[in-house]
Motif scaffolding. Sequence first.
Motif, PDB file in Angstrom:
ATOM      1  N   TYR A   1       0.907  -1.261   0.113  1.00 16.80           N
ATOM      2  CA  TYR A   1       0.011  -0.133  -0.079  1.00 16.80           C
ATOM      3  C   TYR A   1       0.880   1.100   0.096  1.00 16.80           C
ATOM      4  O   TYR A   1       0.646   2.235  -0.816  1.00 16.80           O
ATOM      5  CB  TYR A   1      -0.920  -0.039   1.186  1.00 16.80           C
ATOM      6  CG  TYR A   1      -1.688   1.342   1.563  1.00 16.80           C
ATOM      7  CD1 TYR A   1      -2.592   1.820   0.677  1.00 16.80           C
ATOM      8  CD2 TYR A   1      -1.258   2.067   2.491  1.00 16.80           C
ATOM      9  CE1 TYR A   1      -3.290   2.983   0.753  1.00 16.80           C
ATOM     10  CE2 TYR A   1      -1.947   3.413   2.720  1.00 16.80           C
ATOM     11  CZ  TYR A   1      -2.961   3.676   2.194  1.00 16.80           C
ATOM     12  OH  TYR A   1      -3.531   5.028   2.196  1.00 16.80           O
ATOM     13  N   LEU A   2       1.846   1.306   0.795  1.00 11.79           N
ATOM     14  CA  LEU A   2       2.740   2.592   0.982  1.00 11.79           C
ATOM     15  C   LEU A   2       3.655   2.650  -0.355  1.00 11.79           C
ATOM     16  O   LEU A   2       3.900   3.725  -0.804  1.00 11.79           O
ATOM     17  CB  LEU A   2       3.528   2.215   2.213  1.00 11.79           C
ATOM     18  CG  LEU A   2       2.959   2.432   3.429  1.00 11.79           C
ATOM     19  CD1 LEU A   2       4.044   2.231   4.572  1.00 11.79           C
ATOM     20  CD2 LEU A   2       2.387   4.082   3.730  1.00 11.79           C
ATOM     21  N   THR A   3       3.900   1.416  -0.975  1.00  7.87           N
ATOM     22  CA  THR A   3       4.772   1.454  -2.257  1.00  7.87           C
ATOM     23  C   THR A   3       3.969   2.059  -3.307  1.00  7.87           C
ATOM     24  O   THR A   3       4.387   3.073  -4.067  1.00  7.87           O
ATOM     25  CB  THR A   3       5.113   0.054  -2.663  1.00  7.87           C
ATOM     26  OG1 THR A   3       6.016  -0.396  -1.609  1.00  7.87           O
ATOM     27  CG2 THR A   3       5.795   0.070  -3.807  1.00  7.87           C
ATOM     28  N   ALA A   4       2.616   1.803  -3.353  1.00 11.55           N
ATOM     29  CA  ALA A   4       1.699   2.193  -4.408  1.00 11.55           C
ATOM     30  C   ALA A   4       1.369   3.775  -4.159  1.00 11.55           C
ATOM     31  O   ALA A   4       1.390   4.367  -5.234  1.00 11.55           O
ATOM     32  CB  ALA A   4       0.579   1.329  -4.376  1.00 11.55           C
ATOM     33  N   VAL A   5       1.231   4.094  -2.939  1.00 12.77           N
ATOM     34  CA  VAL A   5       1.210   5.479  -2.521  1.00 12.77           C
ATOM     35  C   VAL A   5       2.293   6.263  -3.153  1.00 12.77           C
ATOM     36  O   VAL A   5       2.094   7.475  -3.772  1.00 12.77           O
ATOM     37  CB  VAL A   5       0.967   5.965  -0.955  1.00 12.77           C
ATOM     38  CG1 VAL A   5       0.839   7.356  -0.810  1.00 12.77           C
ATOM     39  CG2 VAL A   5      -0.572   5.242  -0.746  1.00 12.77           C
ATOM     40  N   CYS A   6       3.420   5.767  -2.883  1.00 12.70           N
ATOM     41  CA  CYS A   6       4.688   6.840  -3.358  1.00 12.70           C
ATOM     42  C   CYS A   6       4.736   6.774  -4.707  1.00 12.70           C
ATOM     43  O   CYS A   6       5.258   7.662  -5.309  1.00 12.70           O
ATOM     44  CB  CYS A   6       5.946   6.243  -2.484  1.00 12.70           C
ATOM     45  SG  CYS A   6       5.825   6.367  -0.623  1.00 12.70           S
ATOM     46  N   GLN A   7       4.859   5.497  -5.151  1.00 10.44           N
ATOM     47  CA  GLN A   7       4.727   5.364  -6.504  1.00 10.44           C
ATOM     48  C   GLN A   7       3.924   6.504  -7.524  1.00 10.44           C
ATOM     49  O   GLN A   7       4.436   6.919  -8.550  1.00 10.44           O
ATOM     50  CB  GLN A   7       4.569   4.074  -7.080  1.00 10.44           C
ATOM     51  CG  GLN A   7       5.025   3.610  -8.674  1.00 10.44           C
ATOM     52  CD  GLN A   7       4.984   2.225  -8.933  1.00 10.44           C
ATOM     53  OE1 GLN A   7       4.698   1.327  -7.976  1.00 10.44           O
ATOM     54  NE2 GLN A   7       5.552   1.818 -10.028  1.00 10.44           N
ATOM     55  N   GLY A   8       2.694   6.510  -6.889  1.00  9.86           N
ATOM     56  CA  GLY A   8       1.575   7.350  -7.628  1.00  9.86           C
ATOM     57  C   GLY A   8       1.801   8.771  -7.501  1.00  9.86           C
ATOM     58  O   GLY A   8       2.025   9.505  -8.179  1.00  9.86           O
ATOM     59  N   ALA A   9       2.582   9.140  -6.381  1.00 12.95           N
ATOM     60  CA  ALA A   9       3.010  10.376  -6.014  1.00 12.95           C
ATOM     61  C   ALA A   9       4.117  11.037  -6.936  1.00 12.95           C
ATOM     62  O   ALA A   9       4.323  12.022  -6.999  1.00 12.95           O
ATOM     63  CB  ALA A   9       3.575  10.607  -4.406  1.00 12.95           C
ATOM     64  N   THR A  10       5.081   9.897  -7.402  1.00 11.52           N
ATOM     65  CA  THR A  10       6.107  10.341  -8.276  1.00 11.52           C
ATOM     66  C   THR A  10       5.600  10.568  -9.595  1.00 11.52           C
ATOM     67  O   THR A  10       6.494  10.954 -10.593  1.00 11.52           O
ATOM     68  CB  THR A  10       7.003   9.182  -8.447  1.00 11.52           C
ATOM     69  OG1 THR A  10       6.543   7.949  -8.926  1.00 11.52           O
ATOM     70  CG2 THR A  10       7.763   8.831  -6.959  1.00 11.52           C
ATOM     71  N   GLY A  11       4.133  10.253  -9.918  1.00  8.30           N
ATOM     72  CA  GLY A  11       3.722  10.473 -11.327  1.00  8.30           C
ATOM     73  C   GLY A  11       3.686   9.018 -12.034  1.00  8.30           C
ATOM     74  O   GLY A  11       2.961   9.259 -12.997  1.00  8.30           O
ATOM     75  N   ASP A  12       3.907   8.032 -11.434  1.00 11.40           N
ATOM     76  CA  ASP A  12       3.933   6.845 -12.177  1.00 11.40           C
ATOM     77  C   ASP A  12       2.499   6.071 -11.949  1.00 11.40           C
ATOM     78  O   ASP A  12       2.282   5.021 -10.861  1.00 11.40           O
ATOM     79  CB  ASP A  12       5.141   5.680 -11.797  1.00 11.40           C
ATOM     80  CG  ASP A  12       4.745   4.431 -12.534  1.00 11.40           C
ATOM     81  OD1 ASP A  12       3.889   4.415 -13.479  1.00 11.40           O
ATOM     82  OD2 ASP A  12       5.709   3.584 -12.286  1.00 11.40           O
ATOM     83  N   VAL A  13       1.307   6.558 -12.203  1.00 11.30           N
ATOM     84  CA  VAL A  13      -0.004   6.147 -11.687  1.00 11.30           C
ATOM     85  C   VAL A  13      -0.285   4.761 -12.141  1.00 11.30           C
ATOM     86  O   VAL A  13      -0.918   4.136 -11.445  1.00 11.30           O
ATOM     87  CB  VAL A  13      -0.943   7.271 -12.412  1.00 11.30           C
ATOM     88  CG1 VAL A  13      -2.402   6.867 -12.023  1.00 11.30           C
ATOM     89  CG2 VAL A  13      -0.841   8.825 -12.100  1.00 11.30           C
ATOM     90  N   ASN A  14       0.014   4.460 -13.428  1.00 10.52           N
ATOM     91  CA  ASN A  14      -0.197   2.909 -14.002  1.00 10.52           C
ATOM     92  C   ASN A  14       0.407   2.188 -12.929  1.00 10.52           C
ATOM     93  O   ASN A  14      -0.135   1.187 -12.638  1.00 10.52           O
ATOM     94  CB  ASN A  14       0.305   2.984 -15.474  1.00 10.52           C
ATOM     95  CG  ASN A  14      -0.783   3.712 -16.447  1.00 10.52           C
ATOM     96  OD1 ASN A  14      -1.944   3.863 -16.021  1.00 10.52           O
ATOM     97  ND2 ASN A  14      -0.161   3.982 -17.424  1.00 10.52           N
ATOM     98  N   GLY A  15       1.711   2.452 -12.769  1.00  9.85           N
ATOM     99  CA  GLY A  15       2.487   1.456 -11.659  1.00  9.85           C
ATOM    100  C   GLY A  15       1.964   1.348 -10.624  1.00  9.85           C
ATOM    101  O   GLY A  15       1.837   0.334  -9.989  1.00  9.85           O
ATOM    102  N   ALA A  16       1.399   2.466  -9.887  1.00 11.56           N
ATOM    103  CA  ALA A  16       0.749   2.507  -8.649  1.00 11.56           C
ATOM    104  C   ALA A  16      -0.649   1.590  -8.650  1.00 11.56           C
ATOM    105  O   ALA A  16      -0.916   0.919  -7.584  1.00 11.56           O
ATOM    106  CB  ALA A  16       0.202   3.856  -8.145  1.00 11.56           C
ATOM    107  N   GLN A  17      -1.312   1.714  -9.673  1.00  7.40           N
ATOM    108  CA  GLN A  17      -2.605   0.897  -9.794  1.00  7.40           C
ATOM    109  C   GLN A  17      -2.103  -0.777  -9.917  1.00  7.40           C
ATOM    110  O   GLN A  17      -3.008  -1.482  -9.181  1.00  7.40           O
ATOM    111  CB  GLN A  17      -3.172   1.339 -11.164  1.00  7.40           C
ATOM    112  CG  GLN A  17      -3.931   2.561 -11.089  1.00  7.40           C
ATOM    113  CD  GLN A  17      -4.769   2.846 -12.169  1.00  7.40           C
ATOM    114  OE1 GLN A  17      -4.213   2.555 -13.332  1.00  7.40           O
ATOM    115  NE2 GLN A  17      -5.963   3.407 -12.393  1.00  7.40           N
ATOM    116  N   ASN A  18      -1.157  -0.943 -10.734  1.00 11.89           N
ATOM    117  CA  ASN A  18      -0.733  -2.316 -10.516  1.00 11.89           C
ATOM    118  C   ASN A  18      -0.483  -2.817  -9.160  1.00 11.89           C
ATOM    119  O   ASN A  18      -0.659  -4.106  -8.586  1.00 11.89           O
ATOM    120  CB  ASN A  18       0.419  -2.562 -11.565  1.00 11.89           C
ATOM    121  CG  ASN A  18      -0.024  -2.411 -12.801  1.00 11.89           C
ATOM    122  OD1 ASN A  18      -1.239  -2.553 -13.395  1.00 11.89           O
ATOM    123  ND2 ASN A  18       0.985  -2.153 -13.742  1.00 11.89           N
TER     124      ASN A  18
END
Length: 483
Positions: free
Chosen positions: A366-383
């Motif tokens: 969950y935390l990984t996805a939140v940070c990944q999304g915050a960097t701009g990688d929305v597709n990676g965060a969704q995965n």
Amino acid sequence: MEDAELALAGINMLLNNGFRESDQLFKKYRNHSPLMSFGASFVSFLNAMMTFEEEKMQLACDDLKATEKLCESEEAGVIETIKNKIKKNVDGRKSTLSMIDRLQRQIIVADCQVYLAVLSFVKQELSAYIKGGWILRKAWKIYNKCYTDINTLQEIYQKKTTQESLTSDAANDNHIAAEGVTEDSLNRLKGAVSFGYGLFHLCISMVPPNLLKIINLLGFPGDRLQGLSSLMYASESKDMKAPLATLALLWYHTVVRPFFALDGSDNKAGLKEAKEILAKKESAYPNSSLFMFFKGRIQRLECQINSALTSFHTALELATDQREIQHVCLYEIGWCSMIEMNFKDAFESFERLKNESRWSQCYYAYLTAVCQGATGDVNGAQNVFKEVQKLFKRKNNQIEQFSVKKYFQRAAKDELCRQSNLYVQPYACYELGCILLDNPETVPRGKTLLLQAKEEFSGYDFENRLHVRIHAALASLREVVPQ
């Protein structure tokens, strides 16, 4: 070198990142004495808790039971009362040495039982909790009896040595002063029992009201001031657990107090004590990843985030062979990086935890996805968010329940309507209540809000955690629990 000195050297070696060297030392002298056997079992226990690997946990259980059996092999089963021992007209040296040896063995047995209970709790099964609670009850009875006996023995020693010069016959009855029992040996024993005795008091004092009835049935105490005092005594002793008592105090002041909000909204409470402990002890542990970790905790609580990151990175480098210590450092690095809005570094820390840690891959995903999304990688965060559900394993774990509720779509929806965040109202009542408690004129209103948060809301995220904080705030208001 005496057993006590050798055991203390082994523990100091361990805390200076000499994990392998310490393990080798204790294993070499394992059969030399109960104290060295306990040292070997403690290292085995620590190794199990660092990895959570089933094989190592079973090995730790076997080692602790072997040490317990060794201690009980020459025991009569109970400690004879001090008065009866002194009245006996037997060989003084044999009697007093046996007395000290028995006390030492009983304390080791209690320590082993505590660690066996912890290993039982890790299984997270109802039967394991019941078994662990029963083991802890037995351990507490031993700690309490030994603590009382040692205090009595110290009083008798002081009284006898004072009277020695006044009575010519004193030497005939003064087995304690004349035959083997010294002030140093009594002080070390007091330090040995004070570690477990103090931890019991400290931990039970923080139990929320809904669990107190069960705790009281088991016969446990809960005096926080007594717990801190006992741990401080243990940390200054020459017993092998002195360094562990120091770490327990640092853990309490820098982790427990802010986490459970024992001082309300004052997150800096306890930092003065923690700084004093570090200043006094850190020269003895120049290579300790744990002491460096606690230095970072102090800096983070003081909002010195850059300094804290430096300390946590240093601790991470020092803990080369200690994976679990690396993980707690990565956790802090992740959060400090998020505070600094450096989401790239935060992502790297939490992703490593997701891949390596056995504690909660669901939460770290969950935390990984939140940070990944915050960097701009929305597709990676969704995965990654899709992985959260698959990694959800512990239904009774509040943090995992929270993580599963926040999928990427729901999080986006909550930004608009927030109706699913049921925890907001009770936590807001608590926070406002704590603020009002700081002003004498608004204390009644603050207390009302705390009771409202406690009694009018249920079924929300982190409910138990908030109840612990409310309990601490109300207790400090009544001046029942010393801070």
